[in-house]
Scaffold this motif. Structure first.
Motif, PDB file in Angstrom:
ATOM      1  N   ARG A 178      47.573  26.591  43.380  1.00 27.57           N
ATOM      2  CA  ARG A 178      46.999  27.796  43.981  1.00 27.57           C
ATOM      3  C   ARG A 178      45.923  27.480  45.000  1.00 27.57           C
ATOM      4  NH1 ARG A 178      46.895  33.335  40.770  1.00 27.57           N
ATOM      5  NH2 ARG A 178      45.632  34.142  42.429  1.00 27.57           N
ATOM      6  N   GLN A 179      45.904  28.204  46.108  1.00 25.36           N
ATOM      7  CA  GLN A 179      44.845  28.045  47.126  1.00 25.36           C
ATOM      8  C   GLN A 179      44.010  29.309  47.301  1.00 25.36           C
ATOM      9  OE1 GLN A 179      46.609  26.716  50.804  1.00 25.36           O
ATOM     10  NE2 GLN A 179      47.032  24.662  50.007  1.00 25.36           N
ATOM     11  N   VAL A 180      44.419  30.397  46.668  1.00 26.87           N
ATOM     12  CA  VAL A 180      43.675  31.658  46.774  1.00 26.87           C
ATOM     13  C   VAL A 180      43.472  32.188  45.358  1.00 26.87           C
ATOM     14  CG1 VAL A 180      43.640  33.982  47.759  1.00 26.87           C
ATOM     15  CG2 VAL A 180      44.828  32.144  48.986  1.00 26.87           C
ATOM     16  N   THR A 181      42.222  32.505  45.021  1.00 29.52           N
ATOM     17  CA  THR A 181      41.947  32.976  43.664  1.00 29.52           C
ATOM     18  C   THR A 181      42.212  34.483  43.543  1.00 29.52           C
ATOM     19  OG1 THR A 181      39.632  33.537  44.097  1.00 29.52           O
ATOM     20  CG2 THR A 181      40.095  31.263  43.408  1.00 29.52           C
ATOM     21  N   THR A 182      42.368  34.927  42.310  1.00 28.60           N
ATOM     22  CA  THR A 182      42.546  36.354  42.044  1.00 28.60           C
ATOM     23  C   THR A 182      41.343  37.137  42.563  1.00 28.60           C
ATOM     24  OG1 THR A 182      43.815  35.832  40.077  1.00 28.60           O
ATOM     25  CG2 THR A 182      42.907  38.052  40.196  1.00 28.60           C
ATOM     26  N   GLU A 183      40.151  36.582  42.371  1.00 29.48           N
ATOM     27  CA  GLU A 183      38.931  37.266  42.801  1.00 29.48           C
ATOM     28  C   GLU A 183      38.924  37.489  44.321  1.00 29.48           C
ATOM     29  OE1 GLU A 183      35.917  39.532  42.837  1.00 29.48           O
ATOM     30  OE2 GLU A 183      36.881  38.970  40.960  1.00 29.48           O
ATOM     31  N   GLU A 184      39.379  36.480  45.070  1.00 31.55           N
ATOM     32  CA  GLU A 184      39.452  36.626  46.534  1.00 31.55           C
ATOM     33  C   GLU A 184      40.453  37.713  46.925  1.00 31.55           C
ATOM     34  OE1 GLU A 184      38.770  32.449  48.709  1.00 31.55           O
ATOM     35  OE2 GLU A 184      40.261  32.344  47.099  1.00 31.55           O
ATOM     36  N   GLY A 185      41.573  37.727  46.238  1.00 33.48           N
ATOM     37  CA  GLY A 185      42.594  38.741  46.515  1.00 33.48           C
ATOM     38  C   GLY A 185      42.054  40.139  46.240  1.00 33.48           C
ATOM     39  N   LEU A 186      41.385  40.277  45.090  1.00 32.84           N
ATOM     40  CA  LEU A 186      40.817  41.574  44.715  1.00 32.84           C
ATOM     41  C   LEU A 186      39.747  42.025  45.700  1.00 32.84           C
ATOM     42  CD1 LEU A 186      40.531  41.160  40.843  1.00 32.84           C
ATOM     43  CD2 LEU A 186      41.783  42.975  42.035  1.00 32.84           C
ATOM     44  N   GLN A 187      38.928  41.065  46.155  1.00 32.66           N
ATOM     45  CA  GLN A 187      37.869  41.385  47.122  1.00 32.66           C
ATOM     46  C   GLN A 187      38.461  41.913  48.423  1.00 32.66           C
ATOM     47  OE1 GLN A 187      35.217  38.099  48.007  1.00 32.66           O
ATOM     48  NE2 GLN A 187      34.335  38.265  45.960  1.00 32.66           N
ATOM     49  N   PHE A 188      39.511  41.242  48.887  1.00 35.02           N
ATOM     50  CA  PHE A 188      40.184  41.680  50.113  1.00 35.02           C
ATOM     51  C   PHE A 188      40.700  43.109  49.941  1.00 35.02           C
ATOM     52  CE2 PHE A 188      43.815  42.382  52.819  1.00 35.02           C
ATOM     53  CZ  PHE A 188      43.420  41.870  54.039  1.00 35.02           C
ATOM     54  N   ALA A 189      41.324  43.359  48.804  1.00 35.87           N
ATOM     55  CA  ALA A 189      41.899  44.674  48.529  1.00 35.87           C
ATOM     56  C   ALA A 189      40.814  45.753  48.475  1.00 35.87           C
ATOM     57  CB  ALA A 189      42.686  44.641  47.222  1.00 35.87           C
ATOM     58  N   ARG A 190      39.695  45.421  47.857  1.00 36.50           N
ATOM     59  CA  ARG A 190      38.592  46.368  47.741  1.00 36.50           C
ATOM     60  C   ARG A 190      38.049  46.701  49.133  1.00 36.50           C
ATOM     61  NH1 ARG A 190      35.245  43.188  44.329  1.00 36.50           N
ATOM     62  NH2 ARG A 190      36.853  43.013  42.746  1.00 36.50           N
ATOM     63  N   ARG A 191      37.865  45.648  49.930  1.00 32.16           N
ATOM     64  CA  ARG A 191      37.298  45.810  51.271  1.00 32.16           C
ATOM     65  C   ARG A 191      38.187  46.705  52.142  1.00 32.16           C
ATOM     66  NH1 ARG A 191      37.467  41.125  54.460  1.00 32.16           N
ATOM     67  NH2 ARG A 191      37.393  40.010  52.487  1.00 32.16           N
ATOM     68  N   HIS A 192      39.490  46.604  51.961  1.00 35.13           N
ATOM     69  CA  HIS A 192      40.421  47.358  52.811  1.00 35.13           C
ATOM     70  C   HIS A 192      41.038  48.551  52.097  1.00 35.13           C
ATOM     71  CE1 HIS A 192      40.125  44.429  56.019  1.00 35.13           C
ATOM     72  NE2 HIS A 192      40.185  43.493  55.089  1.00 35.13           N
ATOM     73  N   GLN A 193      40.503  48.875  50.926  1.00 30.61           N
ATOM     74  CA  GLN A 193      40.973  50.028  50.149  1.00 30.61           C
ATOM     75  C   GLN A 193      42.484  50.020  49.945  1.00 30.61           C
ATOM     76  OE1 GLN A 193      38.695  52.462  52.728  1.00 30.61           O
ATOM     77  NE2 GLN A 193      37.550  53.325  51.005  1.00 30.61           N
ATOM     78  N   THR A 194      42.966  48.908  49.425  1.00 29.77           N
ATOM     79  CA  THR A 194      44.383  48.801  49.086  1.00 29.77           C
ATOM     80  C   THR A 194      44.506  48.549  47.587  1.00 29.77           C
ATOM     81  OG1 THR A 194      44.727  46.397  49.161  1.00 29.77           O
ATOM     82  CG2 THR A 194      44.641  47.550  51.286  1.00 29.77           C
ATOM     83  N   LEU A 195      45.698  48.729  47.081  1.00 30.73           N
ATOM     84  CA  LEU A 195      46.000  48.309  45.723  1.00 30.73           C
ATOM     85  C   LEU A 195      46.174  46.798  45.734  1.00 30.73           C
ATOM     86  CD1 LEU A 195      48.678  51.061  45.087  1.00 30.73           C
ATOM     87  CD2 LEU A 195      46.404  50.997  44.057  1.00 30.73           C
ATOM     88  N   TYR A 196      46.132  46.169  44.559  1.00 31.91           N
ATOM     89  CA  TYR A 196      46.323  44.717  44.495  1.00 31.91           C
ATOM     90  C   TYR A 196      47.101  44.336  43.240  1.00 31.91           C
ATOM     91  CZ  TYR A 196      45.407  39.716  44.430  1.00 31.91           C
ATOM     92  OH  TYR A 196      45.564  38.349  44.425  1.00 31.91           O
ATOM     93  N   ILE A 197      48.039  43.409  43.419  1.00 28.92           N
ATOM     94  CA  ILE A 197      48.760  42.892  42.263  1.00 28.92           C
ATOM     95  C   ILE A 197      49.182  41.462  42.565  1.00 28.92           C
ATOM     96  CG2 ILE A 197      51.160  43.487  42.814  1.00 28.92           C
ATOM     97  CD1 ILE A 197      51.206  44.789  39.924  1.00 28.92           C
TER      98      ILE A 197
END
Ligand code: GTP
Ligand code: MG
Length: 170
Positions: free
Chosen positions: A127-146
């Motif tokens: 893995r090169q991207v953590t779950t936390e980074e993914g969630l942060q991106f989603a929060r910042r752009h108001q998207t869902l995340y999975i």
């Protein structure tokens, strides 16, 4: 007969992140190691039961590779949901999500289009991207995340169910 609600869903993201594989797992419950890169656009439909009713998803899949892409505005027109896929083992595919969001907002004629960011290939170890980074991106752009794996089917049903739930509520 019941009148079917048809929802247009778009798959976008860099080449090789697994857009077509996610769609193949969702629609046929299959996975192919040797799936071809998408050329132009592809389309699949699937009925889904949700909240006691049935909707028909019209899912459009496009080429991540620039040279294989055509007719971008047509692709985006009237899309009600967008699935933005990156590969959790490929940092560049995550960084490029900004570009894909910009493209989506440029061509989409629906300002309230519902977005789902998907971190795919979680079955792989490197893995090169953590779950936390993914969630942060989603929060910042108001998207869902999975997070998902088209290979093991982890997260695939949830991805479409959560997206459709939100579209219906909007
Ligand atoms: P383009 O059509 O070029 O935009 O690519 P794409 O995003 O549609 O990717 P595609 O589904 O063609 O998958 C690319 C490669 O990754 C293929 O070899 C797939 O078998 C593999 N792949 C897709 N999803 C997964 C996954 O969840 N886990 C693993 N291990 N491999 C995957
Ligand atoms: Mg593809």
């Amino acid at each position: 007969d019941d009148v079917l609600t048809i929802l247009k869903i778009l798959m976008i993201g860099e080449s090789n992140v697994g857009k077509s594989s996610i769609l193949l797992r969702f629609t046929e419950d299959e996975f192919h190691d040797n799936i071809q890169n998408t050329v132009g656009m592809d389309y699949k439909s699937k009925k889904m039961s949700i909240d006691g009713g049935t909707v028909k998803l019209a899912i459009w899949d496009t080429a991540g590779q620039e040279r294989f892409r055509t007719l971008t505005p047509n692709y985006y027109r009237d899309g009600q949901g967008a699935i933005l896929v990156f590969d959790v083992t490929d940092r560049t595919s995550f960084t490029k999500l900004d570009m894909w969001l910009t493209e989506l907002h440029t061509y989409s004629n629906k300002p309230d289009i519902v977005k789902m960011v998907v971190g795919n290939k979680i079955d792989l170890p490197n893995r090169q991207v953590t779950t936390e980074e993914g969630l942060q991106f989603a929060r910042r752009h108001q998207t869902l995340y999975i997070e998902s794996s088209a290979k093991t089917a982890d997260g695939i049903m949830c991805c479409f169910e959560e997206l459709v739930q939100k579209i219906i509520q909007t």
